[in-house]
Scaffold this motif. Structure first.
Motif, PDB file in Angstrom:
ATOM      1  N   ASN A   1     -22.185  84.395  37.962  1.00 10.91           N
ATOM      2  CA  ASN A   1     -20.985  83.649  38.377  1.00 10.91           C
ATOM      3  C   ASN A   1     -19.708  84.148  37.706  1.00 10.91           C
ATOM      4  N   LEU A   2     -19.633  85.450  37.430  1.00 11.15           N
ATOM      5  CA  LEU A   2     -18.449  85.988  36.760  1.00 11.15           C
ATOM      6  C   LEU A   2     -17.174  85.733  37.562  1.00 11.15           C
ATOM      7  N   SER A   3     -17.263  85.749  38.886  1.00  4.76           N
ATOM      8  CA  SER A   3     -16.066  85.521  39.698  1.00  4.76           C
ATOM      9  C   SER A   3     -15.482  84.133  39.465  1.00  4.76           C
ATOM     10  N   ALA A   4     -16.320  83.176  39.072  1.00  4.68           N
ATOM     11  CA  ALA A   4     -15.831  81.823  38.817  1.00  4.68           C
ATOM     12  C   ALA A   4     -14.901  81.769  37.606  1.00  4.68           C
ATOM     13  N   VAL A   5     -15.020  82.741  36.711  1.00  9.76           N
ATOM     14  CA  VAL A   5     -14.119  82.825  35.556  1.00  9.76           C
ATOM     15  C   VAL A   5     -12.689  83.041  36.038  1.00  9.76           C
ATOM     16  N   ARG A   6     -12.505  83.995  36.939  1.00  9.53           N
ATOM     17  CA  ARG A   6     -11.174  84.256  37.493  1.00  9.53           C
ATOM     18  C   ARG A   6     -10.659  83.038  38.245  1.00  9.53           C
ATOM     19  N   THR A   7     -11.535  82.402  39.008  1.00  9.35           N
ATOM     20  CA  THR A   7     -11.120  81.255  39.821  1.00  9.35           C
ATOM     21  C   THR A   7     -10.623  80.111  38.959  1.00  9.35           C
ATOM     22  N   LEU A   8     -11.361  79.785  37.886  1.00  2.72           N
ATOM     23  CA  LEU A   8     -10.960  78.684  37.018  1.00  2.72           C
ATOM     24  C   LEU A   8      -9.643  78.991  36.323  1.00  2.72           C
TER      25      LEU A   8
ATOM     26  N   GLU B   1     -11.491  90.773  32.551  1.00  2.75           N
ATOM     27  CA  GLU B   1     -11.858  91.799  31.570  1.00  2.75           C
ATOM     28  C   GLU B   1     -12.572  91.180  30.368  1.00  2.75           C
ATOM     29  N   LEU B   2     -12.099  90.034  29.912  1.00  7.11           N
ATOM     30  CA  LEU B   2     -12.785  89.365  28.808  1.00  7.11           C
ATOM     31  C   LEU B   2     -14.195  88.935  29.207  1.00  7.11           C
ATOM     32  N   GLY B   3     -14.325  88.420  30.415  1.00  6.86           N
ATOM     33  CA  GLY B   3     -15.646  88.025  30.889  1.00  6.86           C
ATOM     34  C   GLY B   3     -16.583  89.205  31.002  1.00  6.86           C
ATOM     35  N   ALA B   4     -16.081  90.323  31.526  1.00  6.73           N
ATOM     36  CA  ALA B   4     -16.914  91.524  31.654  1.00  6.73           C
ATOM     37  C   ALA B   4     -17.339  92.035  30.283  1.00  6.73           C
ATOM     38  N   ASN B   5     -16.440  91.940  29.292  1.00  6.63           N
ATOM     39  CA  ASN B   5     -16.804  92.337  27.934  1.00  6.63           C
ATOM     40  C   ASN B   5     -17.946  91.487  27.394  1.00  6.63           C
ATOM     41  N   SER B   6     -17.921  90.188  27.709  1.00  9.03           N
ATOM     42  CA  SER B   6     -19.013  89.316  27.259  1.00  9.03           C
ATOM     43  C   SER B   6     -20.345  89.744  27.863  1.00  9.03           C
ATOM     44  N   LEU B   7     -20.333  90.107  29.130  1.00  8.81           N
ATOM     45  CA  LEU B   7     -21.567  90.554  29.765  1.00  8.81           C
ATOM     46  C   LEU B   7     -22.060  91.855  29.149  1.00  8.81           C
TER      47      LEU B   7
ATOM     48  N   ALA C   1      -3.366  74.205  28.028  1.00 11.53           N
ATOM     49  CA  ALA C   1      -1.951  74.433  27.721  1.00 11.53           C
ATOM     50  C   ALA C   1      -1.705  74.023  26.277  1.00 11.53           C
ATOM     51  N   GLU C   2      -0.952  74.859  25.562  1.00  8.50           N
ATOM     52  CA  GLU C   2      -0.654  74.614  24.148  1.00  8.50           C
ATOM     53  C   GLU C   2       0.805  74.970  23.904  1.00  8.50           C
ATOM     54  N   ASP C   3       1.602  73.973  23.529  1.00  8.43           N
ATOM     55  CA  ASP C   3       3.044  74.193  23.358  1.00  8.43           C
ATOM     56  C   ASP C   3       3.607  74.770  24.648  1.00  8.43           C
ATOM     57  N   ASP C   4       4.168  75.966  24.608  1.00 10.58           N
ATOM     58  CA  ASP C   4       4.779  76.541  25.811  1.00 10.58           C
ATOM     59  C   ASP C   4       3.927  77.655  26.389  1.00 10.58           C
ATOM     60  N   ARG C   5       2.604  77.615  26.162  1.00 11.86           N
ATOM     61  CA  ARG C   5       1.739  78.697  26.609  1.00 11.86           C
ATOM     62  C   ARG C   5       0.487  78.167  27.310  1.00 11.86           C
ATOM     63  N   LEU C   6      -0.006  78.966  28.242  1.00 12.94           N
ATOM     64  CA  LEU C   6      -1.359  78.834  28.761  1.00 12.94           C
ATOM     65  C   LEU C   6      -2.275  79.625  27.833  1.00 12.94           C
ATOM     66  N   VAL C   7      -3.414  79.048  27.468  1.00 10.84           N
ATOM     67  CA  VAL C   7      -4.380  79.732  26.608  1.00 10.84           C
ATOM     68  C   VAL C   7      -5.693  79.879  27.362  1.00 10.84           C
ATOM     69  N   CYS C   8      -6.191  81.117  27.403  1.00  7.83           N
ATOM     70  CA  CYS C   8      -7.495  81.404  27.996  1.00  7.83           C
ATOM     71  C   CYS C   8      -8.375  81.990  26.905  1.00  7.83           C
ATOM     72  N   GLU C   9      -9.442  81.267  26.566  1.00  6.56           N
ATOM     73  CA  GLU C   9     -10.340  81.714  25.498  1.00  6.56           C
ATOM     74  C   GLU C   9     -11.701  82.045  26.073  1.00  6.56           C
ATOM     75  N   VAL C  10     -12.217  83.208  25.714  1.00  4.36           N
ATOM     76  CA  VAL C  10     -13.580  83.584  26.061  1.00  4.36           C
ATOM     77  C   VAL C  10     -14.350  83.782  24.767  1.00  4.36           C
ATOM     78  N   SER C  11     -15.464  83.098  24.628  1.00  2.34           N
ATOM     79  CA  SER C  11     -16.309  83.218  23.440  1.00  2.34           C
ATOM     80  C   SER C  11     -17.707  83.647  23.856  1.00  2.34           C
ATOM     81  N   ASP C  12     -18.383  84.369  22.957  1.00  2.00           N
ATOM     82  CA  ASP C  12     -19.726  84.854  23.259  1.00  2.00           C
ATOM     83  C   ASP C  12     -20.452  85.142  21.954  1.00  2.00           C
ATOM     84  N   ALA C  13     -21.607  85.793  22.050  1.00  2.00           N
ATOM     85  CA  ALA C  13     -22.443  86.060  20.881  1.00  2.00           C
ATOM     86  C   ALA C  13     -22.238  87.461  20.328  1.00  2.00           C
ATOM     87  N   GLY C  14     -21.183  88.131  20.733  1.00  2.00           N
ATOM     88  CA  GLY C  14     -20.937  89.481  20.256  1.00  2.00           C
ATOM     89  C   GLY C  14     -20.273  89.500  18.886  1.00  2.00           C
TER      90      GLY C  14
END
Length: 308
Positions: free
Chosen positions: A195-202, A226-232, A245-258
């Motif tokens: 479901n990697l495409s769902a990352v872009r959609t969200l 790109e972050l999602g692909a790196n996790s894979l 949203a944080e202050d005046d920014r959108l934040v996108c965080e990707v976490s994994d076991a790497g």
């Protein structure tokens, strides 16, 4: 003037007031021009104006860049500013003034700035490059000045130059490699190869709701993909996306076991003809800020985008 065996020299310039700033920076520039060296200046616009006015007609011989734009994300300064200029002149000594830290930098941005300053030393070892980094003694906190002595092997002020007894850039890199604070509210998605495409959609849905559109919305989609692909590929085959949203920014965080063990990953320019991963480089070039926390078995990367 002290003499240094290493062809790469990385001095911090400690200054007070516009007079000291202009005197020291333009002397550095004119020495380079007189020696036939290519010179670039990447500083905030208020200081860029001072340098340009003092240089007069000579300013046309210097590459002048607004660091608040070119270096808004400290993670793109090495590949997009410093290496981009030095690599144009591979057979010549070049001079660069780079001012990535100024009084308006936020507490969220500063750790990435300090790590950048430390990593310059690793990125340019052996290169015929001198990078002068100004620090405003009157406008910056004492801890910032103290860390400048850890990230720069050479220190200067209005009258003298000396070796830094506190030079230890690796301690600065690791000292700011800390867990990132938790958001209070976020949208999230666990993903793997199914479901990697769902990352872009969200990410696109949350960004659009905050007013992003057009090319900038495409940038967010690409960075998160790109972050999602790196996790894979490097993070155990799965990951978690969180968006808020944080202050005046959108934040996108990707976490994994790497675990990121190369401190310059994402900071080296890549020849498009060469095979290999360049995901974090793309993220650095597209984002307004990137923060990373990595350790054995866990990595979190946050890409920040200033709200429209």
């Amino acid at each position: 003037m002290l003499m240094w065996a290493e062809p790469f020299v990385h001095p911090a310039l400690f200054y007070r007031g516009g007079g000291e700033y202009v005197s020291a920076t333009t002397a550095f520039i004119r020495e380079g021009l007189a020696a036939g060296e290519p010179v670039a200046v990447a500083v905030p616009p208020w200081n860029l104006a001072l340098i340009e006015a003092e240089l007069g007609a000579q300013s046309g011989d210097v590459l002048l860049l607004d660091m608040t734009e070119a270096g808004r994300n400290p993670g793109r300064i090495i590949p997009g500013v410093l290496r981009a200029f030095a690599d144009r002149h591979p057979d010549r000594h070049v001079r660069i003034i780079g001012e990535p830290i100024w009084a308006g930098r936020t507490a969220t941005e500063y750790p990435a700035c300090a790590q950048h300053e430390a990593l310059i030393n690793l990125a340019f070892t052996g290169r015929r490059v001198t990078i002068l980094c100004p620090y405003d003694l009157a406008g910056l906190p004492g801890e910032v000045i103290r860390e400048a002595a850890r990230t720069h092997p050479v220190l200067r002020d209005a009258t003298s130059e000396w070796a830094s007894d506190d030079y230890a850039p690796e301690l600065v890199v690791e000292g700011h490699n800390r867990p990132l604070g938790e958001p209070s509210k976020f949208a999230s998605l666990s993903f793997d190869h199914t479901n990697l495409s769902a990352v872009r959609t969200l990410a696109a849905r949350e960004a659009a709701a905050l007013g992003f559109h057009g090319d900038r919305l495409d940038d967010i989609r690409l960075a998160v993909a790109e972050l999602g692909a790196n996790s894979l590929d490097h993070g155990g085959g799965s990951g978690v996306l969180r968006v808020w949203a944080e202050d005046d920014r959108l934040v996108c965080e990707v976490s994994d076991a790497g675990h990121i063990t190369d401190p310059l990953v994402g900071r080296r320019p890549v020849d498009p003809r060469e095979a290999g991963s360049r995901g974090l480089l793309i993220v650095n070039l597209l984002s307004d800020l990137v923060r990373v926390h990595t350790r054995a078995g866990a990595t979190a990367i946050r890409a920040y985008f200033v709200l429209p």
